[in-house]
Write a protein that holds these residues in place. Structure first.
Motif, PDB file in Angstrom:
ATOM      1  N   GLY A   1       0.025   7.875  -5.819  1.00  0.00           N
ATOM      2  CA  GLY A   1      -1.197   8.674  -5.878  1.00  0.00           C
ATOM      3  C   GLY A   1      -0.972  10.112  -5.459  1.00  0.00           C
ATOM      4  N   LEU A   2      -0.232  10.309  -4.368  1.00  0.00           N
ATOM      5  CA  LEU A   2       0.019  11.666  -3.888  1.00  0.00           C
ATOM      6  C   LEU A   2       0.979  12.418  -4.806  1.00  0.00           C
ATOM      7  CD1 LEU A   2       0.268  11.092  -0.029  1.00  0.00           C
ATOM      8  CD2 LEU A   2      -1.682  11.953  -1.346  1.00  0.00           C
ATOM      9  N   HIS A   3       1.826  11.683  -5.521  1.00  0.00           N
ATOM     10  CA  HIS A   3       2.756  12.304  -6.468  1.00  0.00           C
ATOM     11  C   HIS A   3       2.006  13.111  -7.525  1.00  0.00           C
ATOM     12  CE1 HIS A   3       6.063  12.708  -9.352  1.00  0.00           C
ATOM     13  NE2 HIS A   3       5.250  12.237 -10.275  1.00  0.00           N
ATOM     14  N   TRP A   4       0.860  12.591  -7.963  1.00  0.00           N
ATOM     15  CA  TRP A   4       0.100  13.255  -9.028  1.00  0.00           C
ATOM     16  C   TRP A   4      -0.811  14.345  -8.488  1.00  0.00           C
ATOM     17  CZ3 TRP A   4       2.417  12.154 -13.242  1.00  0.00           C
ATOM     18  CH2 TRP A   4       2.951  10.883 -13.444  1.00  0.00           C
TER      19      TRP A   4
ATOM     20  N   TRP B   1      -6.430   0.002   0.208  1.00  0.00           N
ATOM     21  CA  TRP B   1      -5.914   0.606   1.440  1.00  0.00           C
ATOM     22  C   TRP B   1      -5.224   1.931   1.108  1.00  0.00           C
ATOM     23  CZ3 TRP B   1      -1.682  -2.080   4.931  1.00  0.00           C
ATOM     24  CH2 TRP B   1      -1.463  -1.300   6.068  1.00  0.00           C
ATOM     25  N   ALA B   2      -4.452   1.923   0.030  1.00  0.00           N
ATOM     26  CA  ALA B   2      -3.763   3.143  -0.402  1.00  0.00           C
ATOM     27  C   ALA B   2      -4.768   4.235  -0.760  1.00  0.00           C
ATOM     28  CB  ALA B   2      -2.865   2.843  -1.598  1.00  0.00           C
TER      29      ALA B   2
ATOM     30  N   ALA C   1       0.800  -1.231   0.000  1.00  0.00           N
ATOM     31  CA  ALA C   1       0.000   0.000   0.000  1.00  0.00           C
ATOM     32  C   ALA C   1       0.835   1.284   0.000  1.00  0.00           C
ATOM     33  CB  ALA C   1      -0.972  -0.004   1.186  1.00  0.00           C
ATOM     34  N   PRO C   2       1.917   1.387   0.786  1.00  0.00           N
ATOM     35  CA  PRO C   2       2.684   2.649   0.773  1.00  0.00           C
ATOM     36  C   PRO C   2       3.210   3.040  -0.605  1.00  0.00           C
ATOM     37  CG  PRO C   2       3.313   1.315   2.665  1.00  0.00           C
ATOM     38  CD  PRO C   2       2.426   0.466   1.805  1.00  0.00           C
TER      39      PRO C   2
END
Length: 310
Positions: free
Chosen positions: A114-117, A171-172, A107-108
């Motif tokens: 995901g947060l990168h984009w 989960w991510a 998940a990490p």
């Protein structure tokens, strides 16, 4: 809130204990599956834990637990939390607990992607991309670890592994939702409340709709519910939140890598699962990749300190 401390012996021992509990989660679900389905186990544990957590729920001043501003993100988090455990339940039915726990803890990697984009402050650097590439190579190797299985068993395990990987992605997505919505500013007990409430309602409906609601009240079924309700979903999470409030999160996060290792060890000891060589190699690569992504700042500092002075 006071300044967070560096880890001491007390915090380190608590983190090891928490990781052991988290590593046991999938193993206990599978051990009790003959008497109570994993979906039903998680539904009931969510309901019991909900009753325990509710008196501890803290809401920001001027808002209510079910304020409109929290309604949509709260529903989404609850849905993703439920989806994660539906996928975990299916994974445990088709593949080993050891495969499930390792692939779930990818998940990490998906959180970082995901947060990168979405967030400029979370842009991945070159070190993190190396970690992500390493982890994805490890995932490939874990999917290749069925050399001695029959074609039918191998096919089922591949599907189960795929469900476990999707559970990790779910989960991510839950974590990303918490980070990108109004829930990022609310107390942790409030977000936990939404997840437990959703898990209880959605998973209970799924259990009855899919014919998985039958319970045989054996000692192992009762023991599983006690373990998951009191230790897993309540005590371990309350201790985790306390640690996050008092200690440096980056140092606490290092210990989370012990969870899949404990999961593999317990699956061998308690379920007599056999671990394939490719799977061991893939697991090491996945864990190495996740560590590189999570500890990139520490790695960069070490590299800069080791660089020769000109």
């Amino acid at each position: 809130m006071g300044e967070r401390k560096a880890l001491d012996n007390k915090a380190s021992l608590l983190m090891v204990g928490i990781c052991m509990i988290w590593g046991l989660q999938q193993i206990v679900l599978k051990m009790a599956a003959a008497d109570i389905s994993p979906v039903m186990q998680i539904a009931l544990r969510s309901g019991i834990s909900l009753l325990l957590v509710y008196p501890l729920v803290k809401v920001l001043p001027g808002t209510k637990l079910f304020s409109k501003q929290f309604l949509v993100p709260g529903f989404l988090v609850a849905l993703l939390f439920s989806l994660e455990f539906v996928l975990v339940a299916e994974a445990l039915r088709l593949t080993s607990a050891s495969h499930t726990v390792v692939l779930l803890y990818t998940a990490p990697i998906f959180v970082a992607l995901g947060l990168h984009w979405k967030l400029p402050a979370e842009r991945l650097n070159s070190i993190q991309w190396i970690g992500i590439f390493t982890a994805f190579l490890g995932i490939v190797f874990t999917f290749l670890g069925k050399d001695n299985a029959t074609e039918s068993m191998s096919s089922n395990m591949l599907l189960g592994d795929f469900f476990a990987l999707l559970a990790g992605i779910s989960w991510a997505l839950t974590t990303i939702t918490l980070r990108l919505t109004r829930l990022s500013d609310v107390p942790a007990t409030q977000t936990l409340f939404y997840q437990l409430l959703g898990g209880f309602i959605f998973l209970l409906i799924i259990a009855f709709a899919s014919g998985q609601a039958t319970i045989h009240w054996t000692p192992i079924a009762i023991g599983s519910l006690v373990f998951h309700s009191l230790l897993m979903s309540f005590a371990s999470l309350m201790i985790w939140f306390w640690l996050l409030r008092n200690y440096l999160a980056s140092q606490l996060g290092v210990f989370s890598f012990l969870t899949p290792i404990f999961g593999i060890v317990f699956s061998v000891i308690l379920l007599n699962e056999k671990i394939e060589q490719n799977f061991i190699f893939g697991t090491l690569m996945v864990m190495l990749g996740v560590m590189i992504v999570s500890l990139h700042q520490w790695i960069r500092k070490k590299i800069s300190h080791a660089a020769p002075i000109k």
